[in-house]
Design an enzyme around this catalytic site. Structure first.
Site, PDB file in Angstrom:
ATOM      1  CG  HIS A   1      -2.001   0.814   1.291  1.00 29.02           C
ATOM      2  ND1 HIS A   1      -3.137   0.466   1.924  1.00 29.02           N
ATOM      3  CD2 HIS A   1      -2.013   2.340   1.094  1.00 29.02           C
ATOM      4  CE1 HIS A   1      -4.095   1.713   1.815  1.00 29.02           C
ATOM      5  NE2 HIS A   1      -3.344   2.758   1.361  1.00 29.02           N
ATOM      6  CG  LEU A   2       1.628   5.495  -2.807  1.00 31.14           C
ATOM      7  CD1 LEU A   2       3.189   5.354  -3.096  1.00 31.14           C
ATOM      8  CD2 LEU A   2       1.013   6.123  -3.541  1.00 31.14           C
ATOM      9  CG  HIS A   3       4.179   3.220   2.819  1.00 28.60           C
ATOM     10  ND1 HIS A   3       4.017   2.090   2.194  1.00 28.60           N
ATOM     11  CD2 HIS A   3       5.429   3.319   3.469  1.00 28.60           C
ATOM     12  CE1 HIS A   3       5.045   1.313   2.059  1.00 28.60           C
ATOM     13  NE2 HIS A   3       5.933   1.903   2.935  1.00 28.60           N
ATOM     14  CG  LEU A   4       6.137  10.708   1.635  1.00 32.27           C
ATOM     15  CD1 LEU A   4       7.179  10.401   0.584  1.00 32.27           C
ATOM     16  CD2 LEU A   4       5.302  11.734   1.110  1.00 32.27           C
TER      17      LEU A   4
ATOM     18  CE1 TYR B   1       7.156  -0.320   5.065  1.00 35.71           C
ATOM     19  CE2 TYR B   1       9.532  -0.866   4.809  1.00 35.71           C
ATOM     20  CZ  TYR B   1       8.278  -0.016   4.403  1.00 35.71           C
ATOM     21  OH  TYR B   1       8.328   0.949   3.524  1.00 35.71           O
TER      22      TYR B   1
END
Ligand SMILES: [Zn+2]
Length: 154
Positions: free
Chosen positions: A93-96, A120
């Site tokens: 899931h895209l995350h910055l 993570y």
């Protein structure tokens, strides 16, 4: 789907949101202030965002960075995206990542990056020792929400 950013409990970690994005305080921050900006929808890659979504993400991340720098008294920060598995993306899931920095916070300024990998495991492992307690997490999220509500936008 076993996605930590789609789980309903994530709401407890959210301190700011735009139409399509959330700012989530990292439950296992590598440094104080470590926050993740994620789309509300489960999107894997930045390249899957329409142009308007990408602009919204960047502008929202800018606002979130202002909040973090003010609350954590910093003038420096790192931004990082791992996009797809070969780049080290382990949550699909895209995350910055937004990490406020402080003079001397690590022996070398670049030492933060390898820590992202291990982060993570800490985020996902419910028994990880370096996780914030529920009480610590609540305190910081409430402080950030409060600040977010009352700040004058820059
Ligand atoms: Zn997701």
């Amino acid at each position: 789907m076993n996605c930590p950013f789609c789980a309903t409990e994530i709401k407890n970690s959210v301190f700011s949101e735009s139409e399509n994005f959330l700012a989530i305080y990292n439950v296992a921050p590598i440094l104080p202030g470590h926050t993740l900006v994620v789309p509300k929808k489960h999107i894997t890659s930045m390249l899957d965002l329409p142009d308007t979504g990408l602009s919204e993400m960047m502008l929202f991340a800018k606002k979130v960075t202002h909040i973090l720098l003010e609350v954590f008294n910093s003038d420096s920060f790192n931004w990082s995206v791992q996009d797809n598995s070969a780049a080290g993306q382990t949550v699909s899931h895209l995350h910055l990542h937004i990490v406020p920095r402080f003079e001397g916070d690590m022996p070398n300024p670049g030492d933060w990056y390898p820590k992202i990998d291990n982060n993570y495991k800490e985020m996902l492992d419910s028994k990880s020792r370096s996780k914030l307690s529920q009480n610590q997490m609540e305190k910081i999220v409430l402080k950030l929400r409060d600040f977010e509500k009352n700040r004058i936008p820059k």
